[in-house]
Enzyme design. Structure first.
Site, PDB file in Angstrom:
ATOM      1  N   GLU A 239      41.024   6.534 -13.546  1.00  0.00           N
ATOM      2  CA  GLU A 239      41.630   5.718 -12.480  1.00  0.00           C
ATOM      3  C   GLU A 239      41.217   6.391 -11.176  1.00  0.00           C
ATOM      4  OE1 GLU A 239      43.410   4.717  -9.512  1.00  0.00           O
ATOM      5  OE2 GLU A 239      45.287   5.516 -10.290  1.00  0.00           O
ATOM      6  N   CYS A 273      46.403   4.728  -4.060  1.00  0.00           N
ATOM      7  CA  CYS A 273      45.145   4.204  -4.593  1.00  0.00           C
ATOM      8  C   CYS A 273      45.102   2.680  -4.556  1.00  0.00           C
ATOM      9  CB  CYS A 273      44.920   4.722  -6.003  1.00  0.00           C
ATOM     10  SG  CYS A 273      46.240   4.343  -7.169  1.00  0.00           S
TER      11      CYS A 273
END
Length: 496
Positions: A239, A273
């Site tokens: 990720e 993010c």
């Protein structure tokens, strides 16, 4: 608590003041290998437990974390610099994820029957998801509890042991997670172990023989860790951040959109993010949305005060990245509707709202990870979708539209792993939803049923129930009988 400093140590510091919070050991290859060995022994005992017993242990850990929510939030706030209430919200979302994983693991991973089909009609077919063994988790600093728990909690629920390498900026928080696990589940020592140190410790973990590595961080670091994993064919989940876009239509509620954009872009000092970094709004609504965003950004209390809406940049080097993006955007012809280069001074960065920035500017193409946002006008929704999809990142996105159904239709056209309609980051609060992206945002999924399966290996089993009338897998079956069986099956497939 300050740790006694052995020969090789590093310091955890408060990002705003630089004050040393504690010293931690730099774990090398031997210490990491020993942690993995202990975890493997614990994994064998853990996997052998009934699913209901594992669920009970994980829920005990969840209750322990709920009891110590304040102390855990204090650790997060001290190491990241984020406001205490933001840290508390992070822990609360973490509890939701752990609760879902514990309560749903057996349902998702248990043995289930599948149809055997025409040719194998005499076979009973089942599939079950079995634990991998030991999972190495390399966690980030921006959400040092919520993000790694998407791997830790789900890996444990799937029957694995975990070795966590927290960010060198947030080691104390990672250790506190493991300490609370040991307090809640003392009979399973070694099941959740922490190794601390810089990137070399993460490399040691990737080389240690773990059965999977789950990584959160930059695409560049992910490539390096993945290359190490490739040497031993160790499975890898990544990720790697995003450059999330918001699409705003002409009939959208612009007050709601502006409020969400400011929160999504400025929350946690932009260090999210799946935070908002780009906004594409149809031309007729552009000026009004910009004005509403600026109004809200101007009202945010910022700086080193306790009342600030968000804290400092956690990583000192990120200040220069933010400054470079803002400066390049303005030099390329973009306009600062609020703030500017002067807003990027020291760890406390003021809100920056950039308008009509060229699409090839770093502020549009690269992850900024600061409290900035680019708002560009587009001719229509089709252009907004095309620009949103042009990024090499594909993690999250949002759509603001006058109708939920219309917004969902736009969401379906976006190349993103998760999309919220008429909100931002709505998917992050729903533990049943998988989370992850593609491109430079990485691959694989955490959370939800997909997140549980990410830390398990499917095993297929067939059991012959009776002898087949014509055994197609025996040399003893006459060729003529095989030919008749094949012709019959072919005819049936032609009719279906």
């Amino acid at each position: 608590m300050t740790h006694t400093a052995p020969a090789a140590t590093f310091a955890s510091r408060h990002p705003a003041t630089g004050d040393v919070l504690a010293h931690y050991p730099v774990h090398g290859a031997s210490e990491t290998a020993a942690a993995v060995d202990r975890a493997r022994q614990a994994a064998t005992r853990w996997a052998a437990l009934p699913a209901a017993r594992r669920r009970s242990h994980l829920l005990a850990w969840k209750r322990e974390l709920a009891d110590c929510l304040d102390s855990l939030a204090e650790s997060i706030a001290a190491e990241t610099g984020k406001p205490r209430q933001d840290a508390q919200l992070e822990v609360l979302l973490t509890l939701e994820q752990l609760n879902w994983a514990a309560r749903n693991a057996h349902r998702v991973l248990r043995r289930r029957r599948v149809r055997a089909g025409l040719v194998a009609a005499n076979q009973a077919a089942t599939v079950v998801h079995r634990p991998l063994g030991v999972v190495g988790v390399i966690g980030p600093w921006n959400y040092p509890v919520y993000t790694p728990m998407g791997s830790i909690g789900y890996a444990l629920a799937a029957g694995n042991a975990v070795v966590l390498k927290p960010s060198e900026y947030t080691p104390g928080t990672g250790l506190l997670l493991a300490e609370r696990f040991a307090a809640a589940v003392p009979e399973h020592a070694g099941l959740l172990t922490v190794v601390t140190g810089p990137g070399s410790t993460g490399e040691a973990l990737a080389r240690s023989g773990v059965d999977k590595v789950a990584f959160t961080g930059s695409p560049g670091t992910a490539r390096k860790v993945m290359a190490v994993c490739a040497e031993s064919l160790t499975p890898f989940l990544a990720e790697c951040g995003g450059k999330d876009a918001v699409v705003v239509t002409a009939d959208a509620d612009l007050d709601a959109a502006a409020d969400a954009v400011v929160w999504g872009a400025m929350g946690n000092a932009g260090q999210t993010c799946a935070g908002v970094e780009r906004v594409y709004v149809v031309r007729e609504a552009h000026a009004e949305l910009c004005a509403k965003v600026v109004e809200r950004a101007r009202a945010l209390p910022t700086g080193p005060s306790a009342e600030a809406a968000y804290g400092p940049l956690t990583m000192p080097s990120q200040t220069e990245v933010v400054r470079r993006h803002v400066s390049a955007a303005l030099e390329a012809g973009g306009r600062a509707a609020f703030g500017g280069v002067e807003s990027v001074a020291g760890p406390h960065v003021g809100p920056v709202v950039l308008v009509d920035v060229p699409e090839d500017s770093p502020a549009v193409t690269e992850e900024t990870f600061g409290p900035t946002v680019v708002i560009n006008s587009v001719a229509d929704v089709a252009e907004a979708v095309a620009r949103a999809n042009a990024s090499r990142y594909a993690l999250g996105a949002a759509v603001f539209s006058g109708g939920g159904r219309a917004g969902a239709a736009i969401a379906a056209r976006l190349r993103a792993g998760a999309v919220s309609v008429n909100s931002v980051l709505g998917f992050a609060a729903v533990p049943a939803l998988p989370f992850g992206g593609s491109g430079d945002s990485g691959f694989g999924r955490i959370h939800g049923a997909d997140g549980l399966r990410a830390f398990a290996a499917p095993q297929s089993v067939t059991v012959r129930r009776f002898a087949a009338p014509v055994d197609l897998t025996s040399f003893r079956t006459p060729a003529a009988a095989k030919a008749r069986a094949i012709a019959l099956a072919r005819a049936l497939h032609r009719r279906r």
